[in-house]
Motif scaffolding. Structure first.
Motif, PDB file in Angstrom:
ATOM      1  N   TRP A 116       0.856  -1.228  -0.120  1.00 28.11           N
ATOM      2  CA  TRP A 116       0.102   0.014  -0.075  1.00 28.11           C
ATOM      3  C   TRP A 116       0.675   1.056   0.086  1.00 28.11           C
ATOM      4  O   TRP A 116       0.706   2.266  -0.697  1.00 28.11           O
ATOM      5  CB  TRP A 116      -1.113   0.018   1.258  1.00 28.11           C
ATOM      6  CG  TRP A 116      -1.911   0.765   1.117  1.00 28.11           C
ATOM      7  CD1 TRP A 116      -2.286   2.065   0.437  1.00 28.11           C
ATOM      8  CD2 TRP A 116      -2.635   1.388   2.285  1.00 28.11           C
ATOM      9  NE1 TRP A 116      -3.329   2.554   0.863  1.00 28.11           N
ATOM     10  CE2 TRP A 116      -3.769   2.369   2.107  1.00 28.11           C
ATOM     11  CE3 TRP A 116      -2.921   0.711   3.782  1.00 28.11           C
ATOM     12  CZ2 TRP A 116      -4.704   2.991   2.861  1.00 28.11           C
ATOM     13  CZ3 TRP A 116      -3.820   1.153   4.642  1.00 28.11           C
ATOM     14  CH2 TRP A 116      -4.867   2.172   4.170  1.00 28.11           C
ATOM     15  N   ALA A 117       1.859   1.267   0.972  1.00 33.86           N
ATOM     16  CA  ALA A 117       2.759   2.339   1.138  1.00 33.86           C
ATOM     17  C   ALA A 117       3.770   2.475  -0.353  1.00 33.86           C
ATOM     18  O   ALA A 117       3.778   3.672  -0.916  1.00 33.86           O
ATOM     19  CB  ALA A 117       3.772   2.097   2.136  1.00 33.86           C
ATOM     20  N   ILE A 118       3.967   1.534  -0.971  1.00 36.98           N
ATOM     21  CA  ILE A 118       4.791   1.625  -2.333  1.00 36.98           C
ATOM     22  C   ILE A 118       3.657   2.332  -3.401  1.00 36.98           C
ATOM     23  O   ILE A 118       4.057   3.137  -4.153  1.00 36.98           O
ATOM     24  CB  ILE A 118       5.334   0.556  -2.771  1.00 36.98           C
ATOM     25  CG1 ILE A 118       6.480  -0.002  -1.982  1.00 36.98           C
ATOM     26  CG2 ILE A 118       5.501   0.392  -4.301  1.00 36.98           C
ATOM     27  CD1 ILE A 118       6.837  -1.542  -2.229  1.00 36.98           C
ATOM     28  N   ASN A 161       1.141   4.171  -2.634  1.00 39.41           N
ATOM     29  CA  ASN A 161       0.887   5.605  -2.595  1.00 39.41           C
ATOM     30  C   ASN A 161       2.257   6.528  -2.833  1.00 39.41           C
ATOM     31  O   ASN A 161       2.006   7.567  -3.105  1.00 39.41           O
ATOM     32  CB  ASN A 161       0.524   5.574  -1.128  1.00 39.41           C
ATOM     33  CG  ASN A 161      -0.802   5.456  -0.643  1.00 39.41           C
ATOM     34  OD1 ASN A 161      -1.715   5.677  -1.344  1.00 39.41           O
ATOM     35  ND2 ASN A 161      -1.148   5.091   0.664  1.00 39.41           N
ATOM     36  N   THR A 162       3.491   5.840  -2.775  1.00 40.14           N
ATOM     37  CA  THR A 162       4.527   6.642  -2.998  1.00 40.14           C
ATOM     38  C   THR A 162       4.729   6.824  -4.529  1.00 40.14           C
ATOM     39  O   THR A 162       5.045   8.159  -5.106  1.00 40.14           O
ATOM     40  CB  THR A 162       5.720   5.939  -2.512  1.00 40.14           C
ATOM     41  OG1 THR A 162       5.644   5.747  -1.170  1.00 40.14           O
ATOM     42  CG2 THR A 162       6.905   6.738  -2.802  1.00 40.14           C
ATOM     43  N   LEU A 163       4.328   5.880  -5.289  1.00 40.00           N
ATOM     44  CA  LEU A 163       4.514   6.039  -6.765  1.00 40.00           C
ATOM     45  C   LEU A 163       3.434   6.597  -7.425  1.00 40.00           C
ATOM     46  O   LEU A 163       3.636   7.508  -8.267  1.00 40.00           O
ATOM     47  CB  LEU A 163       4.494   4.590  -7.338  1.00 40.00           C
ATOM     48  CG  LEU A 163       5.890   3.892  -6.936  1.00 40.00           C
ATOM     49  CD1 LEU A 163       5.844   2.278  -7.493  1.00 40.00           C
ATOM     50  CD2 LEU A 163       7.314   4.778  -7.301  1.00 40.00           C
ATOM     51  N   TYR A 164       2.123   6.480  -7.139  1.00 44.16           N
ATOM     52  CA  TYR A 164       1.057   6.972  -7.781  1.00 44.16           C
ATOM     53  C   TYR A 164       0.316   8.099  -7.173  1.00 44.16           C
ATOM     54  O   TYR A 164      -0.168   9.001  -7.723  1.00 44.16           O
ATOM     55  CB  TYR A 164       0.013   5.988  -8.132  1.00 44.16           C
ATOM     56  CG  TYR A 164       0.589   4.746  -8.818  1.00 44.16           C
ATOM     57  CD1 TYR A 164       0.835   4.983 -10.472  1.00 44.16           C
ATOM     58  CD2 TYR A 164       0.886   3.647  -8.434  1.00 44.16           C
ATOM     59  CE1 TYR A 164       1.337   3.943 -11.075  1.00 44.16           C
ATOM     60  CE2 TYR A 164       1.622   2.396  -9.317  1.00 44.16           C
ATOM     61  CZ  TYR A 164       1.511   2.873 -10.592  1.00 44.16           C
ATOM     62  OH  TYR A 164       2.336   1.908 -11.319  1.00 44.16           O
ATOM     63  N   MET A 165       0.093   8.151  -5.801  1.00 44.39           N
ATOM     64  CA  MET A 165      -0.691   9.085  -5.309  1.00 44.39           C
ATOM     65  C   MET A 165       0.117   9.574  -4.132  1.00 44.39           C
ATOM     66  O   MET A 165      -0.330   9.521  -3.006  1.00 44.39           O
ATOM     67  CB  MET A 165      -1.966   8.397  -4.713  1.00 44.39           C
ATOM     68  CG  MET A 165      -2.861   7.963  -5.779  1.00 44.39           C
ATOM     69  SD  MET A 165      -4.568   7.345  -5.128  1.00 44.39           S
ATOM     70  CE  MET A 165      -4.255   6.193  -3.793  1.00 44.39           C
ATOM     71  N   LEU A 200       3.279  12.165   1.719  1.00 47.55           N
ATOM     72  CA  LEU A 200       2.692  11.228   2.805  1.00 47.55           C
ATOM     73  C   LEU A 200       2.813   9.941   2.367  1.00 47.55           C
ATOM     74  O   LEU A 200       3.067   9.009   3.370  1.00 47.55           O
ATOM     75  CB  LEU A 200       1.125  11.528   3.118  1.00 47.55           C
ATOM     76  CG  LEU A 200       0.742  12.772   3.947  1.00 47.55           C
ATOM     77  CD1 LEU A 200      -0.801  12.826   4.091  1.00 47.55           C
ATOM     78  CD2 LEU A 200       1.379  12.909   5.146  1.00 47.55           C
ATOM     79  N   GLY A 201       2.941   9.680   1.221  1.00 48.00           N
ATOM     80  CA  GLY A 201       3.182   8.378   0.710  1.00 48.00           C
ATOM     81  C   GLY A 201       4.527   7.876   0.786  1.00 48.00           C
ATOM     82  O   GLY A 201       4.946   6.568   1.309  1.00 48.00           O
ATOM     83  N   PHE A 202       5.678   8.718   0.824  1.00 45.77           N
ATOM     84  CA  PHE A 202       6.828   8.496   1.258  1.00 45.77           C
ATOM     85  C   PHE A 202       7.089   8.104   2.606  1.00 45.77           C
ATOM     86  O   PHE A 202       7.991   7.351   3.042  1.00 45.77           O
ATOM     87  CB  PHE A 202       7.718   9.524   0.717  1.00 45.77           C
ATOM     88  CG  PHE A 202       9.378   9.362   1.169  1.00 45.77           C
ATOM     89  CD1 PHE A 202      10.132   8.466   0.281  1.00 45.77           C
ATOM     90  CD2 PHE A 202       9.832  10.049   2.095  1.00 45.77           C
ATOM     91  CE1 PHE A 202      11.287   8.195   0.413  1.00 45.77           C
ATOM     92  CE2 PHE A 202      11.230   9.900   2.378  1.00 45.77           C
ATOM     93  CZ  PHE A 202      12.047   8.956   1.433  1.00 45.77           C
TER      94      PHE A 202
END
Length: 125
Positions: free
Chosen positions: A30-32, A34-38, A43-45
């Motif tokens: 989920w974190a990956i 969020n980091t890549l797409y949203m 906050l994803g990072f």
């Protein structure tokens, strides 16, 4: 490498019975995502950093710290997802309502500017 001396044989430590409670989830996928797409406000990072910490603690056996970092990763993932989904929807809603308001305003102003004065003065007679 010197192999002339005999090595001590070390057996891997025996594992105890599995823990009663399940291991905490690390929310890494989920974190990956969020980091890549949203990645709203990075906050994803931040979620990715806590997810990696949770996975490291889970692998090392520190279940309590893994739960703590997993909870933080889940919170930041939820914030990143909500911000990345809700803010574009809010922006689209504001644009639509603004266009509707401006079209009504333009229709009203067309009626005002197309008012024609009559050539005859009925008030004078």
């Amino acid at each position: 490498m010197d192999t002339s001396y005999p090595r001590e044989e070390r057996w891997p430590p025996k594992r105890g019975p599995p823990p009663a409670s399940p291991a905490p989830r690390d929310h890494l996928v989920w974190a990956i995502f969020n980091t890549l797409y949203m990645n709203f406000c990075c906050l994803g990072f931040v979620a990715l950093a806590f997810a990696i910490k949770a996975r490291d603690r889970k692998v090392s056996g520190d279940v309590e710290a893994a739960r703590h970092f997993s909870s933080k990763a889940r919170c930041y993932n939820a914030l990143a997802t909500a911000g990345s989904v809700l803010l574009p929807l809010l922006l689209a809603a504001l644009i639509v309502t603004g266009v509707i308001h401006l079209s009504k305003l333009a229709q009203d102003s067309v009626g005002f500017f197309t008012y024609q004065f009559s050539g005859s003065d009925d008030e004078d007679q």
